[in-house]
Design a protein around this motif. Structure first.
Motif, PDB file in Angstrom:
ATOM      1  N   ASN A   1       0.902  43.669  42.091  1.00 35.35           N
ATOM      2  CA  ASN A   1       1.698  43.560  41.061  1.00 35.35           C
ATOM      3  C   ASN A   1       0.927  44.228  39.692  1.00 35.35           C
ATOM      4  OD1 ASN A   1       3.446  42.199  42.231  1.00 35.35           O
ATOM      5  ND2 ASN A   1       2.620  39.990  41.432  1.00 35.35           N
ATOM      6  N   GLU A   2       1.822  44.658  38.672  1.00 38.30           N
ATOM      7  CA  GLU A   2       1.351  44.602  37.370  1.00 38.30           C
ATOM      8  C   GLU A   2       0.869  43.351  36.609  1.00 38.30           C
ATOM      9  OE1 GLU A   2       1.254  47.997  35.600  1.00 38.30           O
ATOM     10  OE2 GLU A   2       1.570  49.072  37.403  1.00 38.30           O
ATOM     11  N   GLU A   3      -0.084  43.097  36.137  1.00 38.17           N
ATOM     12  CA  GLU A   3      -0.446  41.750  35.605  1.00 38.17           C
ATOM     13  C   GLU A   3      -0.988  41.904  34.404  1.00 38.17           C
ATOM     14  OE1 GLU A   3       0.906  39.223  36.985  1.00 38.17           O
ATOM     15  OE2 GLU A   3       0.917  39.324  39.211  1.00 38.17           O
ATOM     16  N   VAL A   4      -0.961  41.116  33.371  1.00 35.19           N
ATOM     17  CA  VAL A   4      -1.684  41.124  32.207  1.00 35.19           C
ATOM     18  C   VAL A   4      -2.231  39.732  31.812  1.00 35.19           C
ATOM     19  CG1 VAL A   4       0.401  40.661  30.818  1.00 35.19           C
ATOM     20  CG2 VAL A   4      -1.680  41.809  29.810  1.00 35.19           C
ATOM     21  N   ASN A   5      -3.520  39.623  31.328  1.00 35.46           N
ATOM     22  CA  ASN A   5      -4.107  38.368  31.112  1.00 35.46           C
ATOM     23  C   ASN A   5      -4.948  38.641  29.641  1.00 35.46           C
ATOM     24  OD1 ASN A   5      -3.422  37.624  33.800  1.00 35.46           O
ATOM     25  ND2 ASN A   5      -5.067  35.894  33.240  1.00 35.46           N
ATOM     26  N   ALA A   6      -5.079  37.550  28.898  1.00 33.15           N
ATOM     27  CA  ALA A   6      -5.876  37.729  27.777  1.00 33.15           C
ATOM     28  C   ALA A   6      -7.260  36.771  28.070  1.00 33.15           C
ATOM     29  CB  ALA A   6      -5.443  36.957  26.479  1.00 33.15           C
ATOM     30  N   VAL A   7      -8.472  37.115  27.936  1.00 30.99           N
ATOM     31  CA  VAL A   7      -9.589  36.371  27.961  1.00 30.99           C
ATOM     32  C   VAL A   7     -10.101  35.918  26.530  1.00 30.99           C
ATOM     33  CG1 VAL A   7     -12.243  36.302  28.624  1.00 30.99           C
ATOM     34  CG2 VAL A   7     -10.355  37.255  30.254  1.00 30.99           C
ATOM     35  N   VAL A   8     -10.270  34.787  26.282  1.00 40.32           N
ATOM     36  CA  VAL A   8     -10.784  34.193  25.151  1.00 40.32           C
ATOM     37  C   VAL A   8     -11.975  33.671  25.536  1.00 40.32           C
ATOM     38  CG1 VAL A   8     -10.346  32.869  22.893  1.00 40.32           C
ATOM     39  CG2 VAL A   8      -8.216  33.699  24.400  1.00 40.32           C
ATOM     40  N   LEU A   9     -13.079  34.049  24.503  1.00 38.13           N
ATOM     41  CA  LEU A   9     -14.525  33.468  24.635  1.00 38.13           C
ATOM     42  C   LEU A   9     -14.605  32.503  23.442  1.00 38.13           C
ATOM     43  CD1 LEU A   9     -16.105  36.796  25.349  1.00 38.13           C
ATOM     44  CD2 LEU A   9     -15.652  34.796  27.016  1.00 38.13           C
ATOM     45  N   GLY A  10     -15.346  31.382  23.446  1.00 41.98           N
ATOM     46  CA  GLY A  10     -15.814  30.570  22.509  1.00 41.98           C
ATOM     47  C   GLY A  10     -15.155  29.135  22.675  1.00 41.98           C
TER      48      GLY A  10
ATOM     49  N   ASP B   1     -14.134  47.506  30.894  1.00 39.32           N
ATOM     50  CA  ASP B   1     -14.374  48.668  29.812  1.00 39.32           C
ATOM     51  C   ASP B   1     -13.473  48.153  28.631  1.00 39.32           C
ATOM     52  OD1 ASP B   1     -15.795  50.374  31.320  1.00 39.32           O
ATOM     53  OD2 ASP B   1     -14.006  51.548  32.127  1.00 39.32           O
ATOM     54  N   SER B   2     -12.309  47.294  28.738  1.00 38.53           N
ATOM     55  CA  SER B   2     -11.633  47.062  27.392  1.00 38.53           C
ATOM     56  C   SER B   2     -12.569  46.341  26.415  1.00 38.53           C
ATOM     57  CB  SER B   2     -10.462  46.224  27.822  1.00 38.53           C
ATOM     58  OG  SER B   2     -10.591  45.066  28.565  1.00 38.53           O
ATOM     59  N   PRO B   3     -12.503  46.600  25.134  1.00 39.96           N
ATOM     60  CA  PRO B   3     -13.252  45.923  24.160  1.00 39.96           C
ATOM     61  C   PRO B   3     -13.151  44.687  23.972  1.00 39.96           C
ATOM     62  CG  PRO B   3     -11.527  47.190  23.328  1.00 39.96           C
ATOM     63  CD  PRO B   3     -11.451  47.775  24.543  1.00 39.96           C
ATOM     64  N   LEU B   4     -14.136  44.165  23.557  1.00 42.20           N
ATOM     65  CA  LEU B   4     -14.248  42.591  23.008  1.00 42.20           C
ATOM     66  C   LEU B   4     -13.806  42.759  21.756  1.00 42.20           C
ATOM     67  CD1 LEU B   4     -17.181  41.109  24.759  1.00 42.20           C
ATOM     68  CD2 LEU B   4     -14.977  39.823  24.905  1.00 42.20           C
ATOM     69  N   LEU B   5     -12.905  42.061  21.261  1.00 41.79           N
ATOM     70  CA  LEU B   5     -12.213  42.297  19.689  1.00 41.79           C
ATOM     71  C   LEU B   5     -12.420  41.129  19.104  1.00 41.79           C
ATOM     72  CD1 LEU B   5      -9.473  44.668  20.759  1.00 41.79           C
ATOM     73  CD2 LEU B   5     -11.089  45.246  19.213  1.00 41.79           C
ATOM     74  N   ALA B   6     -13.013  41.007  17.823  1.00 41.20           N
ATOM     75  CA  ALA B   6     -12.962  39.840  16.977  1.00 41.20           C
ATOM     76  C   ALA B   6     -12.020  39.977  16.116  1.00 41.20           C
ATOM     77  CB  ALA B   6     -14.485  40.099  16.190  1.00 41.20           C
ATOM     78  N   GLY B   7     -11.805  38.614  15.304  1.00 39.67           N
ATOM     79  CA  GLY B   7     -11.021  38.665  14.284  1.00 39.67           C
ATOM     80  C   GLY B   7      -9.184  38.266  14.686  1.00 39.67           C
ATOM     81  N   ASN B   8      -9.039  37.414  15.764  1.00 40.54           N
ATOM     82  CA  ASN B   8      -7.835  37.314  16.211  1.00 40.54           C
ATOM     83  C   ASN B   8      -7.613  35.824  16.174  1.00 40.54           C
ATOM     84  OD1 ASN B   8      -7.406  39.791  17.763  1.00 40.54           O
ATOM     85  ND2 ASN B   8      -9.381  39.345  18.639  1.00 40.54           N
TER      86      ASN B   8
ATOM     87  N   VAL C   1     -12.804  35.711  19.621  1.00 42.17           N
ATOM     88  CA  VAL C   1     -12.977  36.891  20.119  1.00 42.17           C
ATOM     89  C   VAL C   1     -12.151  37.048  21.576  1.00 42.17           C
ATOM     90  CG1 VAL C   1     -14.836  38.262  21.305  1.00 42.17           C
ATOM     91  CG2 VAL C   1     -15.508  37.138  19.444  1.00 42.17           C
ATOM     92  N   VAL C   2     -11.224  37.930  21.565  1.00 45.25           N
ATOM     93  CA  VAL C   2     -10.467  38.121  22.828  1.00 45.25           C
ATOM     94  C   VAL C   2     -10.572  39.382  23.556  1.00 45.25           C
ATOM     95  CG1 VAL C   2      -7.952  37.955  23.483  1.00 45.25           C
ATOM     96  CG2 VAL C   2      -8.905  36.736  21.442  1.00 45.25           C
ATOM     97  N   ARG C   3     -10.321  39.655  24.693  1.00 41.85           N
ATOM     98  CA  ARG C   3     -10.320  40.825  25.854  1.00 41.85           C
ATOM     99  C   ARG C   3      -9.018  40.920  26.246  1.00 41.85           C
ATOM    100  NH1 ARG C   3     -15.417  42.273  28.697  1.00 41.85           N
ATOM    101  NH2 ARG C   3     -15.414  44.186  27.169  1.00 41.85           N
TER     102      ARG C   3
END
Length: 477
Positions: free
Chosen positions: A421-430, A98-105, A298-300
Motif C-alpha cells: 500500500n501507499e501509506e502516510v504517517n506523521a511522527v511527532v516527537l516530544g 531521509d525526510s527532515p525533522l521539522l520544527a515550528g508545527n 517537531v514533526v517528520r
C-alpha cells in the motif's frame, strides 16, 4: 542519509482483502493471488549503532544552525521528563529516515469522524488557492455528498481541487458521482485502475493507495485513518457514544491536523503520487507557499510506497519499538504481525517495557480479525497486554513509545500496509503531544475489555478453526 541497516526477508503477498470483500470473496481473492509478486520486508538491526553527528532539525526554509537546533532540542528536553530516552529516540529517528525533522508545527489531535469532518470541511471552506485530496474510499453517501458539494463549491469559486482516489476503494462508488466532480472542473486521478485499459502507469492491481490526506492551500494538512464515508458519522466514546442512523456501531478513528513547515513534505508526497500515476498536468498554483512557524511541535512526514525498496514507516516503527525503554502503546485496526514485529514486541517485554495493544473487538474484515487473534496466545504468554475495543469498530492506527515518540497515520500493522500500500504517517516527537496521545489511549482502554491468557485459552473450537484459516491467508490479506 539512511544507514545500511536492512537485509531482505522474502515473503509472498497477494491481492487486497478489500478487492475480495467487494467483488465476491474468495474467488476474487484467488484471482488476485495469481497476479501477486514476490515482495520482501526489511530486516531491522535492533542494536544498530546510533549516529555520532548531532541531530539536525530543519526550519521552514533551510536547515537550522547548529546553535538553533541545540536550542530547540534543549527546550524539548526541558519539557521532557524522560531525559536520555528522548535523546535516544531522536537519534534513532535521525538514523532511519531521509525526510527532515521539522520544527515550528502546530498539531491538533482529532478523534472520531464528526470532529475530523468538521475540521476538514471548515478548512475546505476557507481555501483560497488549491485543495489536494487523496483518499482510499470516497463513498456517495451523506458524508460523501457533503464533501463533494464542498469541493465543487470551491472549484466554482476558482480554487483548484485535485483529487486522487483508489480504484479498489471506490469500486462501490457510482461513476456518476465521480463524473459530477470532474464536470465541475475538479481534476481527478484514479489510482491503479482495476480496469487494465484505464491504467496509465502500468497495471498493478495489487498495489493500492491507502493514504488519507487533505492539503489546503499548501498550509494545512489532515491525515490519519478516516475515509470519506458515513460509517464515521457516530461518536465512539462511552460518554457520548452514538450509533449511526442505520443502528450499526460507530467507527473509532484518529486523525491529525497539521499547520506549519511540515505541510510542504506532505504536499511533496501528494504531487509525487500524481506524477507517478501519470495524472494530467496540474493547474499552476502556489503549492509551496512560505510556511512560517505555527507552533512548537517537531514533526517528520513519512510516506511509504511499494515502489520503494522498503517501507520507511515499517523501518521507523520497528526501530522505535526496538529502542523502547519504558512503554509501547499501540492502537491498530488490522493487526497481523510479521515475525519481526512479533519478535520486537516480545523482546520489549523481556526488557521490562510495558507493551499494551488496543485492537478491535469487532471488525469489517473477518479474515484479518481472526488471523490477528491467532497470535494472542503467543503474545499473552510473553507478557504483552491485549485489550479489545468495545462499543465501536476500532479503525485507528496510532503508536506512543516512551511518552516521547508518537505516530498517527493510515498504516495498519499487517503485511498489506508494509508491502503493497501507499501509506502516510506523521511522527511527532516530544512529551507535550505524547500526553495527548496517552489520554486518548487511556480513553480507549476504558472502553475496552482486557484479554487474559486464562480467558483466551477457554475460547471455542469454532474460533480456533477461524484463526487457523485466517493465519493461512495472512500474507495475502
Amino acid at each position: 542519509m539512511k544507514r545500511n541497516l536492512l537485509h531482505p526477508r522474502p515473503a509472498m503477498a497477494g491481492g487486497p482483502r478489500a478487492l475480495a470483500r467487494r467483488t465476491g470473496g474468495l474467488p476474487a481473492m484467488s484471482a488476485a493471488l495469481v497476479l501477486a509478486a514476490c515482495s520482501s520486508l526489511p530486516v531491522i538491526v535492533p542494536d544498530m549503532a546510533l549516529p555520532a553527528a548531532p541531530v539536525q532539525i530543519d526550519g521552514p526554509h533551510r536547515p537550522l544552525s547548529a546553535a538553533r537546533s541545540r536550542e530547540i532540542l534543549a527546550r524539548l528536553q526541558r519539557d521532557n521528563t524522560a531525559g536520555d530516552i528522548f535523546e535516544r529516540h531522536l537519534a534513532v529517528e535521525q538514523a532511519v529516515s531521509d525526510s527532515p525533522l521539522l520544527a515550528g508545527n502546530r498539531v491538533r489531535l482529532l478523534e472520531d469522524g464528526p470532529d475530523v469532518y468538521r475540521a476538514m470541511i471548515s478548512a475546505i471552506g476557507a481555501a483560497r488557492d488549491h485543495i489536494n485530496m487523496e483518499t482510499y474510499i470516497f463513498e456517495a453517501d451523506e458524508v460523501g455528498q457533503r464533501f463533494a458539494d464542498a469541493l465543487i463549491a470551491k472549484q466554482q469559486q476558482g480554487v483548484q481541487v485535485n483529487l486522487i482516489y483508489d480504484s479498489v476503494g471506490t469500486l462501490d462508488t457510482p461513476a456518476e458521482f465521480l463524473q459530477r466532480l470532474r464536470d465541475s472542473g475538479v481534476h481527478t486521478l484514479e489510482f491503479n485502475p482495476v480496469n487494465p485499459l484505464a491504467a496509465k502507469a502500468g497495471w498493478a492491481v495489487n498495489q493500492r493507495d491507502h493514504r488519507k490526506l487533505l492539503i489546503v492551500d499548501g498550509r494545512t494538512a489532515f491525515l490519519g485513518g478516516i475515509n470519506i464515508s458515513s460509517v464515521y458519522s457516530g461518536g465512539s466514546f462511552s460518554r457520548h457514544s452514538k450509533r449511526r442512523p442505520d443502528g450499526a456501531l460507530p467507527w473509532r478513528d484518529t486523525d491529525l491536523q497539521l499547520d506549519g513547515p511540515v505541510v510542504a513534505e506532505f504536499q511533496k508526497l501528494f504531487l509525487d503520487t500524481w506524477q507517478r500515476q501519470k495524472g494530467e498536468p496540474l493547474a499552476q498554483r502556489k503549492y509551496f507557499p512560505p510556511l512560517p512557524p505555527q507552533g512548537k511541535e517537531v514533526v517528520r512526514a513519512i510516506g511509504s510506497s511499494p515502489d520503494d525498496a522498503f517501507s520507511l514507516i515499517y523501518v521507523t516503527l520497528l526501530s522505535a519499538i526496538n529502542s523502547a525503554e519504558t512503554e509501547v502503546l499501540l492502537t491498530n485496526a488490522y493487526f497481523v504481525p510479521d515475525p519481526q514485529l512479533l519478535g520486537a514486541l516480545k523482546d520489549a517485554v523481556s526488557r521490562g517495557v510495558d507493551v499494551r495493544l488496543v485492537l478491535p473487538g469487532t471488525t469489517d474484515s473477518a479474515l484479518v480479525f481472526h488471523a490477528g487473534r491467532s497470535y494472542y496466545d503467543e503474545l499473552l504468554r510473553s507478557g504483552v497486554k491485549i485489550f479489545e475495543r468495545r462499543k465501536a469498530l476500532m479503525h485507528a492506527k496510532t503508536a506512543l513509545i516512551d511518552g516521547v515518540w508518537s505516530t498517527v497515520g493510515s498504516t495498519n500493522l499487517d503485511w498489506r500496509s508494509f508491502l503493497h500500500n501507499e501509506e502516510v504517517n506523521a511522527v511527532v516527537l516530544g512529551t507535550a503531544f505524547g500526553e495527548r496521545m496517552r489520554a486518548a489511549f487511556e480513553r480507549d482502554i476504558a472502553d475496552s475489555e482486557q484479554i487474559t491468557l486464562e480467558q483466551w485459552r477457554r475460547r471455542s473450537l469454532d474460533l480456533r478453526v477461524k484463526e487457523l484459516f485466517g493465519r493461512l491467508w495472512q500474507y495475502w490479506l
